[in-house]
Design an enzyme around this catalytic site. Structure first.
Site, PDB file in Angstrom:
ATOM      1  N   GLY A  39       4.174  -0.643   3.231  1.00 25.74           N
ATOM      2  CA  GLY A  39       4.871  -1.180   2.060  1.00 25.74           C
ATOM      3  C   GLY A  39       4.085  -2.387   1.573  1.00 25.74           C
ATOM      4  N   GLU A 141       6.348  -1.713  -6.496  1.00 26.68           N
ATOM      5  CA  GLU A 141       7.134  -0.780  -5.675  1.00 26.68           C
ATOM      6  C   GLU A 141       8.622  -1.117  -5.760  1.00 26.68           C
ATOM      7  OE1 GLU A 141       3.875   0.836  -2.460  1.00 26.68           O
ATOM      8  OE2 GLU A 141       5.162  -0.807  -1.814  1.00 26.68           O
ATOM      9  N   ASN A 185      -6.257  -3.124  -8.883  1.00 22.48           N
ATOM     10  CA  ASN A 185      -7.498  -2.476  -8.443  1.00 22.48           C
ATOM     11  C   ASN A 185      -8.054  -1.688  -9.636  1.00 22.48           C
ATOM     12  OD1 ASN A 185      -6.091  -0.057  -8.572  1.00 22.48           O
ATOM     13  ND2 ASN A 185      -6.029   0.283  -6.366  1.00 22.48           N
ATOM     14  N   ASP A 254      -3.664  -5.211  -0.203  1.00 22.40           N
ATOM     15  CA  ASP A 254      -2.588  -6.079   0.292  1.00 22.40           C
ATOM     16  C   ASP A 254      -3.157  -7.244   1.105  1.00 22.40           C
ATOM     17  OD1 ASP A 254      -0.806  -4.321  -0.861  1.00 22.40           O
ATOM     18  OD2 ASP A 254      -0.625  -3.129   0.969  1.00 22.40           O
TER      19      ASP A 254
END
Ligand code: ATP
Ligand code: RIB
Length: 307
Positions: A39, A141, A185, A254
Site C-alpha cells: 500500500g 489510492e 513517475n 514509495d
C-alpha cells in the site's frame, strides 16, 4: 501529533516472481511468492519512519487478518497510528504484484479496500493534527475526493503538501494547485499531461506543463534513469544512483517519496532532498519486497555522505 502526516492505504501485497505474466486461460509455474505489507501510503510512512522520521498514517483498516499485519509492521517500524481507524464494514485491501525475474520490474493490480473509504469527515476529525504537522503527503489510492479535500485543508493550514499521483489517473488542475510538490513517475506524468515520457526532454516538457497548471515543484521519477526536477526556476536532471543489483523495483517510488518527505522535514533544500531520496530508493530496489525493502537511517546516511 506528528511532523509528517501521510494520507494513504495499507494493503497486503501478494507478490509473484516469474519470467512473464500468464495470458488469459494460461497457468504458469512461477519462481517464488511472498505475502507482505504494502500500500503506497503505508510504504511511504515506513520509508520515512525507518529513517527516523516522526510520521503518522491517516487511514482505515478492515477488522481482519491483513489488518494485524499492518499493526505489527507499524509497531515494529515506529509509524504512529493515532489516525488509523477500523472499518468493520470493509476488508483491508490487497495487491497482486507480478515481478519480472530478469529485470525486477513489476505490474500491479491493487484493491485498496477499507483505505478507499477514508472520508472528508475523517479528514475533518484530524484537522488539529494536520494543521500542526510540517508535511502532509498523499497518493491516489484513497478516493480522489478525500485526497483533494485533504490536500486543500493542509494547504490552507500552511502545511507543506506533497502528492504522489499514483496510480496514474488524470486529476483536476485545482488539485494540482494544492501541491507544493508533485511527484509522478513516468506513467503518471504521461497520464497527467498526455506527454509520453521517453527521455529527459519529454520529462522537462511534462514538468513545465505541470508547473503551469499550478504545481509548486515537480519531480518526475524516471526509474533507473534517476529523476527530473523543476521548481519553475531551476530545472535539472538528477542522476540515478547504482547501489547494487536490482532485484525488485516495487515500492521504489514509495521509498523515494517517504525519504524525500523526511529530508524536507529535516530542512534539506529540495534538490538535496531528491538526491537523498534517490539514494534510499536505489537501496530499496536491491531487495525483494515493498515496505520491508525500505532502508534504515545509517545505511542511507552513510552512502549519501560519501557522494
Ligand atoms: P513503483 O511504482 O515500482 O513503486 P515508481 O514507478 O513509482 O515505483 P520509479 O520511477 O520506478 O518509481 O523509481 C523511483 C526512484 O527509485 C527513481 O527516481 C530512482 O531514484 C529509484 N530507482 C528506481 N529504479 C531504479 C533502478 N533500477 N536503479 C536505481 N534506482 C532506481
Ligand atoms: O507502490 C507500490 C505499492 O503499490 C505496492 O506495495 C502495492 O500495494 C501498490 O499499492
Amino acid at each position: 501529533m506528528a511532523d509528517i502526516i501521510i494520507l494513504g492505504v495499507f494493503v497486503a501485497d501478494v507478490a509473484f516472481r516469474a519470467k512473464r505474466q500468464p495470458t488469459i486461460g494460461e497457468t504458469l509455474i512461477g519462481e517464488d511468492f511472498k505475502l507482505g505489507p504494502g500500500g503506497k501510503g503505508s510504504n511511504q510512512a515506513v520509508a520515512a519512519a525507518r529513517l527516523g522520521a516522526d510520521v503518522a498514517l491517516l487511514t482505515r483498516l478492515g477488522d481482519d487478518t491483513f489488518a494485524s499485519i499492518a499493526n505489527d509492521l507499524w509497531k515494529e517500524t515506529g509509524v504512529k497510528t493515532g489516525m488509523v481507524m477500523t472499518d468493520p464494514n470493509h476488508p483491508t485491501g490487497a495487491a497482486y504484484i507480478f515481478i519480472d525475474t530478469q529485470s525486477g520490474e513489476n505490474a500491479i493490480i491493487v484493491v485498496p479496500g477499507a483505505g478507499m473509504k477514508v472520508s472528508r469527515g475523517d479528514i475533518d476529525s484530524f484537522k488539529n493534527e494536520i494543521s500542526t504537522a510540517s508535511i502532509f503527503m498523499a497518493q491516489l489510492e484513497t478516493s480522489e475526493d478525500t485526497t483533494f479535500y485533504g490536500l486543500k485543508l493542509a494547504k490552507e493550514c500552511g502545511v507543506t503538501t506533497i502528492l504522489n499521483p499514483a496510480p496514474a489517473v488524470p486529476i483536476p488542475d485545482e488539485m494540482i494547485s494544492f501541491c507544493d510538490y508533485l511527484i509522478p513517475n513516468e506513467t503518471e506524468a504521461a497520464a497527467l499531461t498526455g506527454i509520453e515520457i521517453n527521455n529527459k526532454s519529454d520529462a522537462s516538457r511534462a514538468a513545465h506543463m505541470l508547473i503551469q497548471r499550478g504545481a509548486g515543484t515537480v519531480i518526475i521519477t524516471l526509474g533507473g534513469d534517476g529523476a527530473y526536477f523543476d521548481d519553475g526556476q531551476v530545472n535539472q536532471h538528477i542522476e540515478p544512483i547504482h547501489y547494487g543489483k536490482v532485484v525488485d523495483t516495487t515500492g521504489a517510488g514509495d521509498s523515494f517519496c517517504g525519504s524525500f518527505a523526511h529530508a524536507l522535514s529535516k530542512k534539506f533544500d529540495a534538490i538535496e532532498a531528491v538526491r537523498f531520496a534517490s539514494v534510499a530508493a536505489s537501496i530499496s530496489v536491491t531487495r525483494f519486497g515493498t515496505a520491508l525493502s525500505m532502508p534504515g537511517r545509517d545505511e542511507v546516511g552513510d552512502y549519501f555522505n560519501q557522494l
